[in-house]
Scaffold this motif. Structure first.
Motif, PDB file in Angstrom:
ATOM      1  N   ARG A 315       0.861  -1.178   0.000  1.00  0.00           N
ATOM      2  CA  ARG A 315       0.000   0.000   0.000  1.00  0.00           C
ATOM      3  C   ARG A 315       0.893   1.221   0.000  1.00  0.00           C
ATOM      4  N   THR A 316       0.588   2.147  -0.858  1.00  0.00           N
ATOM      5  CA  THR A 316       1.385   3.368  -0.905  1.00  0.00           C
ATOM      6  C   THR A 316       0.448   4.555  -0.986  1.00  0.00           C
ATOM      7  N   SER A 317       0.780   5.591  -0.273  1.00  0.00           N
ATOM      8  CA  SER A 317       0.066   6.841  -0.483  1.00  0.00           C
ATOM      9  C   SER A 317       1.121   7.931  -0.520  1.00  0.00           C
ATOM     10  N   GLY A 318       0.815   8.949  -1.246  1.00  0.00           N
ATOM     11  CA  GLY A 318       1.842   9.981  -1.372  1.00  0.00           C
ATOM     12  C   GLY A 318       1.298  11.251  -1.970  1.00  0.00           C
ATOM     13  N   ALA A 341       4.424   7.220   1.624  1.00  0.00           N
ATOM     14  CA  ALA A 341       4.531   6.200   2.659  1.00  0.00           C
ATOM     15  C   ALA A 341       4.087   4.892   2.037  1.00  0.00           C
ATOM     16  N   SER A 342       4.916   3.868   2.173  1.00  0.00           N
ATOM     17  CA  SER A 342       4.571   2.564   1.617  1.00  0.00           C
ATOM     18  C   SER A 342       4.598   1.531   2.721  1.00  0.00           C
ATOM     19  N   TYR A 343       3.677   0.623   2.628  1.00  0.00           N
ATOM     20  CA  TYR A 343       3.592  -0.462   3.596  1.00  0.00           C
ATOM     21  C   TYR A 343       3.658  -1.764   2.817  1.00  0.00           C
ATOM     22  N   ARG A 367       7.446  -0.666   6.655  1.00  0.00           N
ATOM     23  CA  ARG A 367       6.989   0.521   5.971  1.00  0.00           C
ATOM     24  C   ARG A 367       8.187   1.390   5.634  1.00  0.00           C
TER      25      ARG A 367
ATOM     26  N   LEU B  14       1.462  13.197   5.892  1.00  0.00           N
ATOM     27  CA  LEU B  14       1.079  12.010   5.145  1.00  0.00           C
ATOM     28  C   LEU B  14       0.311  11.038   6.020  1.00  0.00           C
ATOM     29  N   ILE B  15       0.872  10.807   7.174  1.00  0.00           N
ATOM     30  CA  ILE B  15       0.276   9.801   8.046  1.00  0.00           C
ATOM     31  C   ILE B  15      -1.108  10.246   8.488  1.00  0.00           C
ATOM     32  N   PHE B  18      -3.426   9.778   5.432  1.00  0.00           N
ATOM     33  CA  PHE B  18      -3.689   8.441   4.908  1.00  0.00           C
ATOM     34  C   PHE B  18      -3.620   7.333   5.959  1.00  0.00           C
ATOM     35  N   THR B  20      -1.347   5.346   6.621  1.00  0.00           N
ATOM     36  CA  THR B  20      -0.793   4.128   6.038  1.00  0.00           C
ATOM     37  C   THR B  20       0.441   3.733   6.820  1.00  0.00           C
ATOM     38  N   GLY B  21       0.587   2.470   7.030  1.00  0.00           N
ATOM     39  CA  GLY B  21       1.844   1.966   7.562  1.00  0.00           C
ATOM     40  C   GLY B  21       2.129   2.395   8.979  1.00  0.00           C
ATOM     41  N   ASP B  23       2.770   1.866  12.832  1.00  0.00           N
ATOM     42  CA  ASP B  23       3.401   0.770  13.560  1.00  0.00           C
ATOM     43  C   ASP B  23       2.389   0.051  14.440  1.00  0.00           C
TER      44      ASP B  23
END
Ligand code: CU
Ligand code: CU
Lengths: 676, 268
Positions: A315-318, A341-343, A367, B14-15, B18, B20-21, B23
C-alpha cells in the motif's frame, strides 16, 4: 515537429523523439530525456485532423503490450521471467536502482520475486507517453542511480462543443494464441471531460522457435482506467484518475511459481494551474494512493514435494507538488517536493499433510517513508550553450512495524531494524552547438539509492536466477554512484544522429554473499546469500541512434546499444545486455498504407557472471515485417495492423531472460480498430 | 534529529491524511498462568494441611509443582522444608523419578515451587503416587496422593543410555512452551538414574543443539547451545525461521566424549 512537414510525420514506433518533441512543450529541452510519444494515443485524445490519423500507423504492432513498446527503446531492457510482468532495466540498472513511476506516482510491487513491476498497470490504450531519463535528470522523480522511467497517463479533454468519441479494437497473435480487446470512450465538454478505457488480454502458452509449447507462459488480464478533468478556473484544472488492473493465472516459466491473481487499484487527485502570465507558470499538486495485492502459488505445477502460497500486499500513499518558474531571462526552474509512505508485507505458507502449515513472513511487515525536494534549473547561456543543474535531497525512513516481523529478523541477530537514509544528488549538464548542426552535451554528477525492502528485510527469498535463498541485511549502506555521460547529436530535418557514451562507478554496490553456515530454506536451493555492500562496481556503455528520412515516404530508423559492467574483482556483472541493434525501414504507399521491414540483432554475451552461475547467451538475428492500413469514412476511422514477427522462426533467448527459456517463434499478429 | 525535521513534517501530514503503515506493537504479553489444584490432604501425624498445585495436567516430563501449606487455624504457612516423593508401582517393582524440591524454605506468593519429572505415563504398566513430605517447626509429616500422569501429544521427556558411563539419562524439555518464529529461550533439564530410587541432576555435560525442519530438510541460524545454569538445567537459544514441525537435535557429551543424542519435536 520543429519544422512543420507536409509529408507524413516520420516517426517510427521506436524513434527517438527526444528534444524536438519536448521543444514544443518546454522552452528549454533536457537532453537526457528520451520520450516515446504513442501516436495512437495522441490521436484519440486530440483533434481528429488528417495528420494525426496518419500518426496512428506509427505504433507498429498495436496489439503489443506496454512492455513490448518499451523494449524497443535503446536505454531499456527487460529482465524476463515470463511473457508478462517483465522487469524494466535502464542501461543494465535494475530493481531498486531505477525509479519506475506511473505519472509521477510511486507504486511498490507486492511480489517478493519482482513479478509485478509498475509497468504492467498501464496499457497502450491509456498511456500518453513514456519518459526515460538517464543520469542526473532522473533526480526529479526519485533517488536512483540508474535513471527513471515515468509513464504518463492519457488524460480526458475539454472541447468547445460537447462531443462523444471512442474506439473499439481487437487483436490476435498467433505464437501465444493470444486475444486482446480494447474499448475507449471519451466525452468532452467545455468545462469538463471524461475518459474511460478498458483492455482485456488473454494469452495461452506460447510456441518457441522449435515449435514447442512453453509451459506456464500464459496470462490473462483486464485493465480499466477512468479519468476526469474539470476546469475550475480559467487556468486551474482538477484531475482525477483511477486505474484497476486485474491479472489471473499469470505463468512464469522461469520461476517455480505462478500468479493466481494480482490486483492493483491506483487512484489520484490533482490540481494543475497552467498560466504563463503567472510567476509560477505551471504548478501541479497531486495526492495519490494505491494498493497492490499479489497471490503467488504453485498450484499449476506438477509433482512438488510441498505446496506453497506466497501472497504479498503493498500500500502506498503519497503526494507531490511541482512548480515551474522563470527566474530570469532564458532560465527555467522547476522545483518539486514529494513524499510517500509505503507499507509492505508478504508471507509464505507451505502445506504438508498431517502437519501444521509452515508459515513465515518473507517480507516482515515493514513501511518506508520517503520524502524529497528536487530542483531542475536550466539556463540558455547563449544561442549555442545551455546548462542544466539537477539536484535532489531524499530522506527515507524504513522500519519493521510488527513484533512478529522483528522477532523473525532477530534470528539473524538484527536487533535494530529501523533505518534512515539521507541521499543527496547533484548533476550538471552542459550542451553546446560545437559545429554547424553538431551538438555536444557533457554531464556529470553523483547520486544514490536506498536499499530495497528485500535487501533490508527479506527473509529467505528464493531467487531462481542463481538458486540461492536471499536474506536481507538492515545494516546496509546506500549505494552511491558517480557518473558521467557524453552525447553528440547531429540534427537536421531529414537526419538525426545521436550517440551517447556513459560510465559510472557505484560505491557500496549491493549484492548477496554466500554464507556457508546458513542452511537454505527452499527445497533444492543451493544455499543462503545475505546482502552486503561490495566495495564498488563499474558500469559503462554506449547508445547510438539514427532517424533518416530518405524520401518523404521512406524512413530508416536504427538503434544500437552496448553495456559493460564489472565488480570490484573485475568479474562481469550479471544481467548485462549484449550489443544490440534494431533497424527498421518503413515505406509509405500513399497516405493510407505502410509497410515496414525490421531486423533485430543481438551479439552473443560471453561476459557472464560466474558467481551467479549465469550462462553465456548466443547471438541471434530476427526479421520482422509489419504493415498498416487505414480507411477513413465520414464518421469512422478504420485501422488494420498486421505483421509477422520472427519470420524465420528463430529459436533464441535474450541474455536477460531467466531460466534459459526460449522466446516466441514466428508470430503473426493482426489488429483491427475502429474509431469514431 | 534536527535534520529530519522537515521530513517529519511531510511524514506527519502524510500519516494523518492516509494513516498508512502505522506501527503495530503486537508483542504478546506474557500470559499469567493459573494454579490448578491436584490434591489436598493432611500430612500424616500433623495438623498441617497440604494443597498440591500444578499449571496443567500432569504429564510425562517436567512438571512444575506448587505446594501451599496451612496450619490448623487455616493460616498459610510461609516457612517450611518440603520434599517430593514420586513413586511408580509397577507390580513387580517400584521406582521413583527425578525431582526438584522447593529450593528455599520460604514460600513465594504463598506457594512453595518445585518440580517433578514423571518418567512414564500412568496406565496398565503401573500407577503413580506423589508423596509430599513437610517439615514445619520441627514437625514432620507426609501426605501421599495417587496421581494420573498422561502422555503429552508430543514427547517432552527423552532418555538414553550413555555411551561413556553406561548409565541411563533422562532429558526433560522445559522451554520454549510458546514457540514463535524468531529467537526462543531453550531450556532442558538432565538427570541420571542411579538404581531405581535416585535420579540426581547432571551438571557437567556439554550440549550441542541443532534444530531441523524434517519435511524441508533445513535448519536455522545463530542458535545458542544450552549450557548448565543450576540443578541440571541447561539454557540456550533456539531460532525458528518458520512455523511447522521442527526437530531439536541435542548431542550430549561429558568429559570423556559423546554420551548420547536425542531430539525433541516442536510443532507450532
Ligand atoms: Cu510473485
Ligand atoms: Cu521450513
Amino acid at each position: 515537429m520543429v519544422k512543420e512537414m507536409k509529408m507524413p510525420l516520420l516517426l517510427g514506433a521506436l524513434a527517438l523523439v527526444a528534444s524536438p518533441v519536448l521543444a514544443q512543450q518546454k522552452p528549454i529541452p533536457a537532453d537526457s530525456v528520451r520520450t516515446i510519444v504513442l501516436q495512437e494515443v495522441a490521436v484519440v485524445t486530440k483533434r481528429h485532423d488528417h495528420q494525426q490519423h496518419l500518426q496512428n500507423f506509427y505504433n507498429a504492432n498495436q496489439a503489443a503490450t506496454t512492455e513490448e513498446l518499451m523494449s524497443r527503446m535503446p536505454e531499456l531492457s527487460f529482465i524476463r521471467r515470463g511473457s508478462y510482468g517483465m522487469e524494466p532495466t535502464i542501461r543494465a540498472y535494475s530493481g531498486g536502482q531505477v525509479s519506475v513511476t506511473l505519472d509521477g506516482m510511486r507504486i511498490q510491487g507486492a511480489c517478493t520475486d519482482k513479478m509485478d513491476p509498475a509497468t504492467i498497470y498501464i496499457e497502450p490504450l491509456n498511456l500518453q507517453r513514456i519518459e526515460v531519463q538517464t543520469t542526473g535528470a532522473s533526480s526529479m522523480q526519485g533517488a536512483a542511480i540508474g535513471g527513471s522511467l515515468d509513464m504518463k497517463l492519457a488524460e480526458a479533454d475539454f472541447a468547445d462543443e460537447r462531443k462523444l468519441s471512442g474506439s473499439v479494437s481487437s487483436g490476435y497473435q498467433s505464437a501465444a494464441n493470444a486475444m486482446m480487446g480494447g474499448l475507449r470512450l471519451s466525452y468532452a465538454a467545455p468545462t469538463w471531460g471524461l475518459r474511460a478505457s478498458g483492455t482485456y488480454r488473454k494469452s495461452q502458452n506460447y510456441r518457441n522457435g522449435r515449435g514447442e509449447k512453453v509451459l506456464y507462459s500464459q496470462y490473462e488480464k483486464a485493465n480499466y482506467a477512468l479519468s476526469g478533468k474539470f476546469l475550475l478556473q480559467d487556468d486551474l484544472v482538477l484531475k482525477a484518475d483511477f486505474i484497476a488492473d486485474d491479472g489471473w493465472k499469470i505463468g512464469y516459466p522461469a520461476l517455480p511459481m505462478d500468479v493466481g491473481q494480482a490486483n492493483a487499484r491506483i487512484g489520484s487527485v490533482s490540481l494543475v494551474r497552467d498560466n504563463s502570465e503567472r510567476r509560477w507558470s505551471r504548478v501541479e499538486a497531486r495526492l495519490y494512493a494505491n494498493r497492490i495485492a499479489h497471490y503467488m502459488d504453485d498450484s499449476a505445477r506438477p509433482d512438488l514435494p510441498i505446496r506453497m502460497d506466497m501472497p504479498g500486499l503493498s500500500r502506498t500513499s503519497g503526494m507531490y507538488i511541482e512548480g515551474t518558474t522563470a527566474p530570469g531571462h532564458q532560465q527555467q526552474l522547476t522545483v518539486r517536493a514529494d513524499a510517500s509512505a509505503s507499507y509492505l508485507t508478504a508471507s509464505m505458507t507451505m502445506y504438508q499433510e498431517g502437519q501444521t502449515p509452515m508459515y513465515m513472513l518473507t517480507w516482515p511487515d515493514n513501511r518506508q517513508l520517503q520524502s524529497g525536494i528536487a530542483a531542475q534549473y536550466s539556463f540558455q547561456v547563449s544561442d549555442k550553450t545551455q546548462l542544466q543543474l539537477n539536484s535532489r535531497v531524499n530522506m527515507s525512513d524504513f522500519a519493521v512495524t510488527t513484533g512478529e516481523g522483528r522477532n523473525q529478523l532477530s534470528v539473524f541477530g538484527y536487533e535494530s531494524t529501523a533505518r534512515q537514509f539521507l541521499i543527496p544528488s547533484v548533476s550538471l549538464q552542459a550542451s553546446r552547438m560545437v559545429y554547424k548542426k553538431l551538438k555536444a552535451s557533457l554531464s556529470g554528477g553523483f547520486n544514490g539509492r536506498t536499499p530495497t525492502a528485500s535487501e533490508l528485510y527479506g527473509f529467505y527469498l528464493f531467487s531462481q536466477f542463481d538458486g540461492f535463498d536471499y536474506v536481507g541485511n538492515p545494516n546496509l549502506k546506500p549505494e552511491k554512484s558517480v557518473q558521467g555521460e557524453f552525447t553528440l547529436s547531429w540534427q537536421e530535418p531529414r537526419l538525426r544522429l545521436q550517440t551517447t557514451a556513459y560510465a559510472s562507478r557505484v560505491q557500496d554496490y549491493i549484492v548477496g554473499a554466500y554464507n556457508p553456515e546458513l542452511s537454505a530454506m527452499t527445497i533444492g536451493a543451493r544455499g543462503v546469500k545475505i546482502y552486503y555492500n561490495t566495495p564498488y562496481a563499474l558500469l559503462a556503455g554506449a547508445e547510438a541512434s539514427a532517424v533518416y528520412n530518405i524520401t518523404g515516404y521512406t524512413q530508416l530508423v536504427s538503434t544500437l546499444r552496448y553495456s559493460y559492467g564489472s565488480n570490484a574483482d573485475g568479474e562481469p556483472l550479471p544481467m548485462m545486455p549484449p550489443l544490440r541493434n534494431i533497424t527498421s525501414l518503413r515505406k509509405y504507399f500513399g497516405d493510407y498504407l505502410w509497410v515496414q521491414g525490421e531486423t533485430e540483432l543481438a551479439a552473443a554475451q560471453n561476459r557472464n557472471s560466474e558467481s551467479f552461475r549465469e550462462q553465456p547467451t548466443e547471438a541471434f538475428m530476427l526479421w520482422h515485417l509489419r504493415a498498416g492500413y487505414q480507411k477513413e469514412t465520414e464518421k469512422k476511422v478504420w485501422q488494420l495492423n498486421a505483421g509477422i514477427e520472427n519470420i524465420f522462426d528463430v529459436h533464441y533467448r535474450e541474455h536477460l531472460d531467466w531460466g534459459r527459456i526460449a522466446r516466441p517463434g514466428r508470430n503473426v499478429f493482426v489488429q483491427l480498430s475502429v474509431g469514431f | 534529529m534536527k535534520k529530519y525535521t522537515w521530513l517529519t513534517l511531510w511524514v506527519l501530514s502524510l500519516i494523518t491524511v492516509f494513516s498508512t503503515g502505522c506501527d503495530k506493537d503486537d508483542d504478546t504479553p506474557t500470559p499469567t498462568f493459573a494454579y490448578q489444584k491436584i490434591a489436598e490432604g493432611e500430612a500424616a501425624g500433623t495438623d498441617i494441611k497440604i494443597e498440591i498445585y500444578s499449571n496443567e495436567e500432569l504429564t510425562t516430563g517436567y512438571n512444575p509443582i506448587y505446594i501451599a501449606l496451612f496450619d490448623a487455624s487455616g493460616k498459610r504457612i510461609e516457612q517450611a522444608a518440603i520434599s517430593f516423593q514420586p513413586m511408580m508401582d509397577m507390580g513387580m517393582k517400584q521406582h521413583a523419578s527425578p525431582i526438584e524440591n522447593p529450593s528455599s524454605g520460604q514460600a513465594v506468593d504463598g506457594y512453595f515451587p518445585g518440580a517433578v519429572v514423571f518418567t512414564m505415563p500412568s496406565g496398565e504398566m503401573g500407577s503413580w503416587t506423589l508423596g509430599v513430605q513437610v517439615q514445619v517447626n520441627g514437625e514432620t509429616g507426609t501426605f501421599t496422593t495417587p496421581v494420573t500422569i498422561k502422555e503429552p501429544t508430543t514427547s517432552r521427556l527423552k532418555s538414553f543410555v550413555s555411551k561413556t558411563d553406561g548409565a541411563k539419562y533422562f532429558v526433560a524439555y522445559l522451554q520454549p512452551q510458546q514457540p514463535k518464529v524468531g529467537v526462543n529461550d531453550l531450556e532442558v533439564a538432565v538427570y541420571k538414574a542411579i538404581g531405581m530410587m535416585d535420579f540426581p541432576a547432571v551438571t557437567n555435560l556439554t550440549l550441542a543443539l541443532e534444530p531441523e525442519m524434517p519435511t524441508m530438510d533445513h535448519g536455522s541460524p545463530n542458535n545458542v547451545n544450552p549450557t548448565h545454569t543450576s540443578s541440571g538445567h541447561y539454557k540456550g537459544k533456539v531460532n525458528f525461521t518458520m512455523t511447522g514441525l521442527w526437530h531439536l537435535h541435542l548431542t550430549l557429551s561429558d568429559a570423556s566424549g559423546e554420551a548420547g543424542e536425542l531430539h525433541f519435536e516442536v510443532n507450532f
